[in-house]
Design a protein around this motif. Structure first.
Motif, mmCIF file in Angstrom:
data_model
loop_
_atom_site.group_PDB
_atom_site.id
_atom_site.type_symbol
_atom_site.label_atom_id
_atom_site.label_comp_id
_atom_site.label_asym_id
_atom_site.label_seq_id
_atom_site.Cartn_x
_atom_site.Cartn_y
_atom_site.Cartn_z
ATOM 1 N N ILE A 82 31.110 65.476 34.267
ATOM 2 C CA ILE A 82 31.364 64.620 35.423
ATOM 3 C C ILE A 82 30.069 64.086 36.027
ATOM 4 O O ILE A 82 30.048 63.005 36.615
ATOM 5 C CB ILE A 82 32.219 65.361 36.474
ATOM 6 N N ARG A 83 28.971 64.800 35.889
ATOM 7 C CA ARG A 83 27.685 64.364 36.456
ATOM 8 C C ARG A 83 27.219 63.035 35.889
ATOM 9 O O ARG A 83 26.478 62.313 36.527
ATOM 10 C CB ARG A 83 26.605 65.408 36.205
ATOM 11 N N LYS A 84 27.666 62.706 34.705
ATOM 12 C CA LYS A 84 27.256 61.451 34.075
ATOM 13 C C LYS A 84 27.870 60.244 34.779
ATOM 14 O O LYS A 84 27.302 59.163 34.758
ATOM 15 C CB LYS A 84 27.650 61.449 32.601
ATOM 16 N N THR A 85 29.037 60.410 35.380
ATOM 17 C CA THR A 85 29.734 59.256 35.962
ATOM 18 C C THR A 85 29.962 59.367 37.465
ATOM 19 O O THR A 85 30.065 58.357 38.139
ATOM 20 C CB THR A 85 31.096 59.062 35.282
ATOM 21 N N THR A 86 30.106 60.556 37.976
ATOM 22 C CA THR A 86 30.432 60.721 39.389
ATOM 23 C C THR A 86 29.871 62.053 39.898
ATOM 24 O O THR A 86 29.037 62.645 39.251
ATOM 25 C CB THR A 86 31.964 60.602 39.609
ATOM 26 N N ASN A 87 30.378 62.547 41.016
ATOM 27 C CA ASN A 87 29.808 63.782 41.573
ATOM 28 C C ASN A 87 30.802 64.941 41.551
ATOM 29 O O ASN A 87 31.981 64.768 41.256
ATOM 30 C CB ASN A 87 29.287 63.544 42.991
ATOM 31 N N LYS A 88 30.285 66.112 41.887
ATOM 32 C CA LYS A 88 31.059 67.353 41.847
ATOM 33 C C LYS A 88 32.206 67.336 42.866
ATOM 34 O O LYS A 88 33.271 67.888 42.617
ATOM 35 C CB LYS A 88 30.115 68.517 42.125
ATOM 36 N N LYS A 89 31.994 66.679 43.999
ATOM 37 C CA LYS A 89 33.029 66.611 45.035
ATOM 38 C C LYS A 89 34.284 65.903 44.503
ATOM 39 O O LYS A 89 35.401 66.328 44.761
ATOM 40 C CB LYS A 89 32.490 65.904 46.272
ATOM 41 N N LYS A 90 34.090 64.845 43.742
ATOM 42 C CA LYS A 90 35.233 64.128 43.159
ATOM 43 C C LYS A 90 35.948 64.990 42.117
ATOM 44 O O LYS A 90 37.163 64.933 41.987
ATOM 45 C CB LYS A 90 34.795 62.801 42.564
#
Length: 94
Positions: free
Chosen positions: A56-64
């Motif tokens: 997920i770090r490649k496209t968005t953040n941990k919260k999402k």
């Protein structure tokens, strides 16, 4: 709540199967064996979670990611971290 999540998963699986029912080539994830299903059920969520975070770090953040997991399972961030510490299996997680 667990029963509701199981119902969501069943509905999702049913919709996917309906979508692919007219295809001549079935996706591999629709043709699993009971042994494969059992192996996945015995995996711990804690062992897979770091891979979700890395992906997920490649496209968005941990919260999402946590928002998505909460929507899918009903577990808030605090409950999620507890389940990771307890090393629950996917069978118990879902």
């Amino acid at each position: 709540m667990k029963q509701l999540n199981s119902l969501k998963m069943l509905k999702t699986k049913t919709l996917i199967k309906k979508f692919y029912s007219n295809c001549t080539i079935k996706p591999r994830f629709l043709t699993t064996s009971p042994a494969h299903d059992q192996r996945i059920a015995q995996m711990t969520f804690a062992s897979v979670y770091p891979h979700y975070v890395k992906k997920i770090r490649k496209t968005t953040n941990k919260k999402k990611l946590h928002t998505l997991i909460e929507w899918l399972t009903g577990y808030a961030e605090r409950a999620l971290s507890e389940l990771i510490k307890q090393k629950v299996t996917f069978e118990k997680f879902f």
